[in-house]
Design a protein around this motif. Structure first.
Motif, mmCIF file in Angstrom:
data_model
loop_
_atom_site.group_PDB
_atom_site.id
_atom_site.type_symbol
_atom_site.label_atom_id
_atom_site.label_comp_id
_atom_site.label_asym_id
_atom_site.label_seq_id
_atom_site.Cartn_x
_atom_site.Cartn_y
_atom_site.Cartn_z
ATOM 1 N N LEU C 59 1.299 -0.991 0.195
ATOM 2 C CA LEU C 59 0.044 -0.193 -0.120
ATOM 3 C C LEU C 59 0.724 1.532 -0.168
ATOM 4 C CD1 LEU C 59 -3.114 -0.701 2.162
ATOM 5 C CD2 LEU C 59 -2.911 0.392 0.100
ATOM 6 N N VAL C 60 2.358 1.288 0.588
ATOM 7 C CA VAL C 60 3.392 1.988 0.793
ATOM 8 C C VAL C 60 3.459 3.031 -0.233
ATOM 9 C CG1 VAL C 60 5.093 3.379 1.300
ATOM 10 C CG2 VAL C 60 3.669 1.780 2.977
ATOM 11 N N ALA C 98 -4.409 4.591 3.514
ATOM 12 C CA ALA C 98 -3.388 4.793 2.657
ATOM 13 C C ALA C 98 -3.306 6.228 3.130
ATOM 14 C CB ALA C 98 -2.676 3.779 2.145
ATOM 15 N N ARG C 99 -2.969 6.662 3.714
ATOM 16 C CA ARG C 99 -2.826 8.321 2.980
ATOM 17 C C ARG C 99 -1.714 8.411 2.211
ATOM 18 N NH1 ARG C 99 -6.112 8.614 7.731
ATOM 19 N NH2 ARG C 99 -8.658 8.427 7.260
ATOM 20 N N ALA C 100 -1.319 8.900 1.169
ATOM 21 C CA ALA C 100 -0.117 9.715 0.553
ATOM 22 C C ALA C 100 0.197 10.562 0.308
ATOM 23 C CB ALA C 100 0.298 8.454 -0.756
ATOM 24 N N ILE C 116 -0.092 4.614 6.760
ATOM 25 C CA ILE C 116 -0.452 3.750 7.588
ATOM 26 C C ILE C 116 -1.448 3.462 8.635
ATOM 27 C CG2 ILE C 116 -0.980 1.281 6.227
ATOM 28 C CD1 ILE C 116 -0.150 2.993 4.174
ATOM 29 N N TYR C 117 -2.871 3.696 8.243
ATOM 30 C CA TYR C 117 -3.925 3.837 8.832
ATOM 31 C C TYR C 117 -4.325 2.198 9.405
ATOM 32 C CZ TYR C 117 -2.207 8.239 9.594
ATOM 33 O OH TYR C 117 -2.014 9.631 10.150
ATOM 34 N N HIS C 126 -2.406 3.844 14.176
ATOM 35 C CA HIS C 126 -1.212 4.218 12.948
ATOM 36 C C HIS C 126 0.015 3.390 12.126
ATOM 37 C CE1 HIS C 126 1.639 8.418 11.565
ATOM 38 N NE2 HIS C 126 1.560 7.140 10.795
ATOM 39 N N ALA C 127 -0.165 2.448 11.620
ATOM 40 C CA ALA C 127 0.502 1.491 11.388
ATOM 41 C C ALA C 127 2.096 1.462 11.161
ATOM 42 C CB ALA C 127 -0.393 0.471 10.960
#
Lengths: 157, 157, 157, 157
Positions: C59-60, C98-100, C116-117, C126-127
């Motif tokens: 996901l990153v 995922a917030r990028a 990534i949460y 907050h993973a």
């Protein structure tokens, strides 16, 4: 690596204020490999006696820049995109040795691994390993740019 | 962060040979945050004029260590496990400012983000960002160890 | 980001076999930001119940590619130069978010931070956090290349 | 690595839903080294044909976990602290091969380098290299914990 490129990189190294401050010696340079030695000085040591992480990170950056530059023709310049260092063992010794090798010699991006060793009477300790991404800024298409060559042969020097 | 911890970290900073060499000033320290300023000196600059990457990497390491330490009680010590720096923009300016914030204050592992800015008459430039992993070496269970406290308050200082 | 670019990126996402496998939904895309949600499936979980690190790393990579692409005009393509993920907390929850965000939108190199949460009934954890370096492969000078646009809008999709 | 540990890790691998999904085979495991092969499936490929970066990042994570675990006795468990991957060349081929080697086998922290190759009729391409930091969660002092052994032999599996 031809004579001209080797001379260009060695001159750049000898002019670097940072390298002079560290008393750094460029032992080997050529064909994507670079070895730098830094004798221990008081300001480099943490109270417990080992080299501090900041000097190690500095050596990772500089040795990777010269390794990447040594794989390219005269007047190629690099900038560091990013670097990542893993500290493996306490860097106890009388000098630090950086050995940097190009893993990927790309058109734009070069990837270098630099390993840092602390050297003492009982041999070398593997103090840190790293991966460094460098980007070539110029020189690819125009192999000769004598004016700037005298100024900043390796981008991170 | 209590007074005693703040004083312990400030004393450690002022004793660091590396920080003295850089002329570094510990502007702010506390509760997982740290700000350090480094005025420009000749040896820090590349021929083109910007701060070199080695000084920036050093500041990432040191500021992260103090940020992590400031989130823990007196006599907690850290070592840097690894650090990763992305260079974003040329660091042109009269001083470097490091601002480090703890993202994860774990029992053993702390993760810190340090941002480095180059400051000049026209404002600040975001020169680099980073992620740093630190490991706590001691102090978790025994909050007072006065003897070593005088020696190495922040592991990477 | 104009309509055409948004549509191009959404179509690329919907065609990605990897994203279909993960059941991933592209929630938000635009102007250097991207949010992706992945509902939990059995194969994503470690025996202890949390999402495994491999899905998080995936996901990153993907979210950073779309964030970088969303800051550029139609038919700009990226490849991932390198990525670095710090795992902060166990990713326990019913979905991953995922917030990028683009930190540096350079001519050649873009730097993105993706967080990534893990989301569950009690909120978000907050993973992981990350730094990702992307390189633009094409599209800079020629904003329209309709043929390839149908094939691979985001390099890492 | 003794028979019992090898069997424990191979059983954990065979139970991993993620590894089953990828059709991954654990070729070699032992003494700090691990080799995993993943035959190409449609969902792993980008439109241009190469393996996507997400599958590569997943393999880095998993192979590093097994390499680290193979250097420790039965019932030692790891979690990934952070990973960093440099993508070197397009991963074109019929399968991916991950080869992970422990660089530092510490008491708490292990550092692993995983290299990913794409294998095809014309040989292997070096697709990616990496550095991974793992932390041992348990097993150091208590070498036998049969109950949990059946559940999650390698933390990132």
């Amino acid at each position: 690596m031809n004579e001209e490129r080797q001379q260009q990189l060695r001159e750049g190294f000898s002019r670097s204020g940072m390298m002079q401050l560290l008393g750094a010696q460029l032992q080997v340079i050529g064909n994507g490999f670079c070895e730098i030695i830094v004798p221990r000085q008081d300001f480099m040591a943490r109270p417990a006696g080992m080299f501090n992480g900041a000097v190690i990170a500095s050596l990772v950056d500089v040795s990777s820049g010269y390794a990447a530059a040594s794989a390219k023709p005269v007047d190629s310049y690099f900038t560091t995109v990013e670097l990542k260092v893993n500290y493996l063992n306490p860097a106890i010794g009388e000098s630090l040795i950086a050995r940097a090798s190009v893993i990927k010699n790309g058109k734009v991006i070069s990837v270098v691994r630099a390993d840092i060793y602390a050297s003492g009477p009982e041999g070398e300790t593997h103090a840190a390993t790293s991966l460094v991404t460098m980007m070539q800024l110029s020189g690819k298409k125009s192999p000769r740019q004598p004016k700037s060559a005298a100024e900043d042969p390796a981008a991170e020097a």
